[in-house]
Enzyme design. Structure first.
Site, PDB file in Angstrom:
ATOM      1  N   TYR A  50       4.993  29.944   3.166  1.00  0.00           N
ATOM      2  CA  TYR A  50       3.989  30.970   2.859  1.00  0.00           C
ATOM      3  C   TYR A  50       4.469  31.862   1.699  1.00  0.00           C
ATOM      4  O   TYR A  50       3.730  32.120   0.751  1.00  0.00           O
ATOM      5  CB  TYR A  50       3.741  31.793   4.125  1.00  0.00           C
ATOM      6  CG  TYR A  50       2.621  32.795   4.023  1.00  0.00           C
ATOM      7  CD1 TYR A  50       1.288  32.403   4.131  1.00  0.00           C
ATOM      8  CD2 TYR A  50       2.891  34.146   3.829  1.00  0.00           C
ATOM      9  CE1 TYR A  50       0.258  33.334   4.056  1.00  0.00           C
ATOM     10  CE2 TYR A  50       1.871  35.084   3.760  1.00  0.00           C
ATOM     11  CZ  TYR A  50       0.558  34.673   3.874  1.00  0.00           C
ATOM     12  OH  TYR A  50      -0.460  35.601   3.797  1.00  0.00           O
ATOM     13  N   LYS A  79       2.705  32.269  -1.969  1.00  0.00           N
ATOM     14  CA  LYS A  79       2.171  33.566  -2.421  1.00  0.00           C
ATOM     15  C   LYS A  79       2.886  34.055  -3.669  1.00  0.00           C
ATOM     16  O   LYS A  79       2.289  34.716  -4.516  1.00  0.00           O
ATOM     17  CB  LYS A  79       2.265  34.593  -1.286  1.00  0.00           C
ATOM     18  CG  LYS A  79       1.373  34.245  -0.082  1.00  0.00           C
ATOM     19  CD  LYS A  79      -0.096  34.207  -0.476  1.00  0.00           C
ATOM     20  CE  LYS A  79      -1.019  34.025   0.711  1.00  0.00           C
ATOM     21  NZ  LYS A  79      -2.440  34.013   0.319  1.00  0.00           N
TER      22      LYS A  79
END
Ligand code: NAI
Length: 246
Positions: A154, A158
């Site tokens: 993640y 991002k």
């Protein structure tokens, strides 16, 4: 419809609920025709019907599939007009410590969160450049700026969005198209609903403003970045996190 975004078409990925729906609501309030794009087709159609004003619609699309992104942008353009606002919001988590992370969990998160934004941007940018007008808002995360144990996939996706945002901003600046990112902190949505009370309390204590954010906290900043008041703002990452990542 009157408003700062009247006459514009906004495509919001992952817009059937949470932050994406809150963003769809404020863009509709400002007069944009909103296309809610989601893997949850029923959710997208229902959410579009709940928006203020006319001309909104919901579409099925898996942002990780480049062909579906092209087809969806074409369908939105035919039905609602050239997309001049794109919000790359669709995102997923598949958390685990790195040593235990499965290949498919790494791939799934990069595919949706990062490649999805690339796919949609590539599909929608020609129309914006033709119009010499457009605003792209990518929903990154404080995790992309600060990192987090258990979220290597993640965090990488991002942080990748930040690089994508700045490169797109540089590439499209002379064509009248802006590209910015928002890095939300911990926001109360389905994504964070699974956290137990102790974790939520702990998180709250690490947030200078002392509370989790609401989807509307992020939506109001997206409205600013998408709209005319941010006309000289591009390539920026705005943290909306109660002071977490300063
Ligand atoms: P959510 O889980 O409530 O909503 C995500 C939406 O994306 C859902 O409607 C889902 O169906 C859709 N979606 C998932 N995979 C998709 C795909 N392949 N193609 C199209 N749509 C897809 O999540 P939430 O909390 O509203 O998050 C929205 C964005 O904000 C995500 O990118 C997330 O990473 C980011 N974010 C969320 C934070 C939070 O604390 N909730 C914090 C920082 C960033």
């Amino acid at each position: 419809m009157s408003g700062a975004l009247a006459g514009q078409t906004a495509l919001v990925t992952g817009g059937s609920r949470g932050i994406g729906f809150a963003i769809s609501q404020v863009l509709a309030q400002d007069g944009a025709r909103v296309a809610i794009v989601d893997i949850d087709e029923k959710g997208a159609v229902t959410a579009a019907a709940r928006l203020e004003g006319d001309g909104h619609a919901g579409y099925f699309c898996d942002v990780g599939d480049p062909g579906q992104c092209r087809a969806t942008v074409a369908a939105v353009t035919r039905a609602q007009g050239i997309v001049t606002i794109l919000v790359n919001n669709a995102g997923i988590t598949r958390d685990s410590l790195l040593v235990r992370m499965k290949d498919e969990d790494w791939d799934a998160v990069i595919r949706v969160n990062l490649t999805g934004a690339f796919n949609m941007t590539r599909a929608a940018c020609r129309g914006m450049m033709k119009r010499r007008s457009g605003s792209i808002v990518n929903i990154s995360s404080v995790i992309g700026l600060m990192g987090n144990a258990g979220q290597t996939n993640y965090g990488a996706s991002k942080a990748g969005l930040v690089g994508l945002t700045k490169s797109v901003a540089r590439e499209f600046a002379k064509r009248g198209v802006r590209c910015n990112a928002i890095a939300p902190g911990y926001i109360a949505t389905d994504m964070t609903a699974g956290l137990d009370e102790r974790t939520t309390g702990e998180l709250g204590s690490r947030i200078p403003m002392g509370r989790l954010g609401e989807p509307s906290d992020v939506a109001d900043v997206a409205r600013f970045l998408a709209g005319p008041e941010a006309r000289y703002v591009t390539g920026q990452v705005l943290a909306v996190d109660g002071g977490m990542a300063m």
